[in-house]
Motif scaffolding. Structure first.
Motif, PDB file in Angstrom:
ATOM      1  N   LEU A 145       0.824  -1.210   0.000  1.00  0.00           N
ATOM      2  CA  LEU A 145       0.000   0.000   0.000  1.00  0.00           C
ATOM      3  C   LEU A 145       0.857   1.260   0.000  1.00  0.00           C
ATOM      4  CD1 LEU A 145      -2.723  -1.178   2.539  1.00  0.00           C
ATOM      5  CD2 LEU A 145      -3.101  -0.626   0.125  1.00  0.00           C
ATOM      6  N   GLU A 148       2.011   1.832  -3.470  1.00  0.00           N
ATOM      7  CA  GLU A 148       0.942   2.395  -4.290  1.00  0.00           C
ATOM      8  C   GLU A 148       0.691   3.855  -3.957  1.00  0.00           C
ATOM      9  OE1 GLU A 148      -2.460  -0.062  -3.774  1.00  0.00           O
ATOM     10  OE2 GLU A 148      -1.537  -1.830  -4.714  1.00  0.00           O
ATOM     11  N   ALA A 149       0.968   4.248  -2.706  1.00  0.00           N
ATOM     12  CA  ALA A 149       0.805   5.658  -2.331  1.00  0.00           C
ATOM     13  C   ALA A 149       1.747   6.549  -3.133  1.00  0.00           C
ATOM     14  CB  ALA A 149       1.053   5.833  -0.831  1.00  0.00           C
ATOM     15  N   ASN A 263      -9.652   7.294   0.133  1.00  0.00           N
ATOM     16  CA  ASN A 263      -9.010   6.057  -0.326  1.00  0.00           C
ATOM     17  C   ASN A 263      -7.498   6.190  -0.197  1.00  0.00           C
ATOM     18  OD1 ASN A 263      -8.951   3.448  -1.478  1.00  0.00           O
ATOM     19  ND2 ASN A 263      -8.590   4.298  -3.509  1.00  0.00           N
ATOM     20  N   LYS A 265      -3.888   5.582   0.575  1.00  0.00           N
ATOM     21  CA  LYS A 265      -3.131   4.347   0.775  1.00  0.00           C
ATOM     22  C   LYS A 265      -2.312   4.386   2.063  1.00  0.00           C
ATOM     23  CE  LYS A 265      -4.592   2.754  -3.136  1.00  0.00           C
ATOM     24  NZ  LYS A 265      -5.620   1.707  -3.165  1.00  0.00           N
ATOM     25  N   GLN A 268      -4.539   3.230   4.842  1.00  0.00           N
ATOM     26  CA  GLN A 268      -4.752   1.787   4.761  1.00  0.00           C
ATOM     27  C   GLN A 268      -3.492   1.017   5.171  1.00  0.00           C
ATOM     28  OE1 GLN A 268      -6.262   0.826   0.848  1.00  0.00           O
ATOM     29  NE2 GLN A 268      -7.668   2.554   0.854  1.00  0.00           N
ATOM     30  N   GLY A 455      -6.501  10.138  -2.133  1.00  0.00           N
ATOM     31  CA  GLY A 455      -5.872   8.923  -2.643  1.00  0.00           C
ATOM     32  C   GLY A 455      -6.505   8.387  -3.907  1.00  0.00           C
TER      33      GLY A 455
END
Length: 463
Positions: A145, A148-149, A263, A265, A268, A455
């Motif tokens: 994650l 992906e951020a 959303n 990342k 999360q 995000g």
């Protein structure tokens, strides 16, 4: 004339500094390829992916501890030893001779070869292996994650560069449009001088303005080349392909759900890390329990070339014995074992306390991140809405400035305005036109910043 120079200074600073403009809607398809290539091309993201793969390998290693361990061993050795043997005395019934009276000393030498296969499997580990595996699963998810951020930041940088290129194109059009008008005015002034209705000073002022435009054209071209080199480095794409990407600068209108759906990342990833630390704490607590394991062994032993001497046997003296070999095969051994570390000083207690502290630290980070992201979400939404309202004002300013410029041009032709006033009207139109494009870029920046704050920027581009 001074106002015109101030305008060109404004354009120069605007081009040199760049604008904070981000492309985030309309031909999103045009950005899929460069953004995807930038993600693949970026070395930092590649290293993050490799680190994630290492964590997954660690998880497989931990999971493999529940599988049986099979080992094979073999060896050869030479043994030589003295010994002292004391057996119970036995008396022969007929002769009355006592056997094994007293202790018997002797020596033995032999060569030994051995081989075997051993299997061992953990039956119960206090759930350390299970919890350790789950902790690594969530750690790997958190790493993924966080990788992906980084996509949103990289996408923002790529799009910013393209928006700056589109801004330079708009400046090119403004300069070209201005150059056409000034050349037309220059021709009129030249004819007026020939007829005695104007003076060379007016002609020179217009000529100077045209030369300034030529200087700005060269400056714009230089900035354009630097931006393409930057994009080439970011994406790894050839410049020919980058040149093919083109779009019109316009405001971005986002849907409410699209703009405000959280959303992020990073958030999360912290939630996944919290799960990982919870399993780490369970793992450390499980170390207090005993570990049970099963084992099995098959072995082969051969003692060969054995010589043994018993010294000072009564009535006999020294007795020498030898054997060609002594084999034992197959030798089986099966069973269940237990290992329980009852006391390890303060090592185990400290490990549990450290795991608790790590869990609390991550929980504090999670709460703090939620609060900051909530504030950022409200701020970016407010900035986005304000930027949309300002565009309408700028549009009206451009319309008024354009009408004033046309009126000034007609009045200049009729001799009602001097050249300075004519150039001032031209300057005002340029200034408000650039202000309009600057506000468009600001609004686009706020829109994509809102997507990024939640995000959703990379996800929206890839749709």
């Amino acid at each position: 004339m001074k106002k015109l120079f101030r305008y060109f200074a404004f354009v120069s600073a605007f081009v040199a500094g760049g604008s904070v403009g981000l492309y985030a809607q309309q031909p999103f398809d045009a950005f899929k390829t460069p953004v995807q290539q930038a993600v693949v091309h970026n070395k930092s993201l590649q290293n993050s992916i490799l680190e994630n793969q290492k964590t997954l390998l660690d998880k497989e290693m931990v999971q493999g501890k529940l599988l049986p361990i099979l080992t094979a061993n073999a060896g050869y050795g030479y043994l030589h030893s003295g010994f002292d043997l004391d057996l119970p005395t036995q008396q022969l019934p007929l002769t009355g001779i006592n056997l094994f009276e007293g202790s018997q000393k002797g020596t033995v030498s032999t060569q030994v070869g051995l081989a075997g296969v051993t299997a061992k499997q953990v039956i119960f580990s206090g759930l350390q292996i299970t919890n350790g595996k789950k902790a690594l699963e969530h750690k790997a998810k958190a790493q993924e994650l966080m990788t992906e951020a980084g996509y949103d930041q990289l996408a923002q940088e790529v799009i910013l560069s393209f928006d700056q290129l589109m801004l330079l194109r708009e400046i090119d059009l403004l300069i070209e449009d201005s150059d056409k008008r000034l050349r037309k005015e220059h021709q009129k002034v030249v004819k007026a001088i020939e007829n005695g209705f104007a003076i060379p000073y007016d002609r020179d002022k217009i000529k100077l303005a045209m030369l300034e435009l030529e200087s700005k054209k060269a400056e714009v071209q230089s900035n354009r080349e630097l931006l393409y080199y930057k994009l080439e480095e970011l994406t790894g794409l050839p410049q020919q392909e980058l040149h093919s990407i083109s779009y019109t600068l316009s405001e971005i209108v986002l849907g409410g759900e699209e703009a405000m759906q959280m959303n992020r990342k990073e958030l999360q990833a912290l939630e996944a890390s919290q799960k990982a630390f919870e399993y780490v704490l369970k793992k450390e607590k499980g170390a207090q329990l005993p570990m049970l394991f099963a084992f099995g062994n098959v072995s082969y032993v051969n003692a060969f070339g054995t010589d043994m001497t018993l010294q000072d046997i009564p009535h006999i003296g020294d007795v020498k014995m030898s054997s060609n070999h002594f084999r034992a095969f197959p030798g089986y051994a099966v069973g269940v074992g237990m290992k329980w570390n009852i006391f390890e000083g303060k090592a185990h207690k400290s490990s549990i306390e450290k795991a608790r502290l790590d869990l609390q630290i991550n929980a504090n980070k999670l709460d703090d991140t939620r609060e900051k992201l909530s504030l950022l979400q409200r701020k970016t939404k407010s900035d986005y809405e304000l930027a949309l309202k300002k565009i309408a004002v700028n549009q009206q300013q451009v319309t008024i400035a354009k009408n004033n410029m046309r009126l000034a041009s007609r009045q200049f032709e009729e001799g009602l305005l001097d050249v300075t006033e004519r150039l001032e009207a031209e300057n005002e139109y340029y200034k408000h036109s650039l202000s309009y494009f600057n506000q468009i870029l600001s609004q686009r920046s706020m829109a994509t910043e809102l997507l990024k704050a939640n995000g959703n920027l990379y996800q929206t581009i890839m749709q």
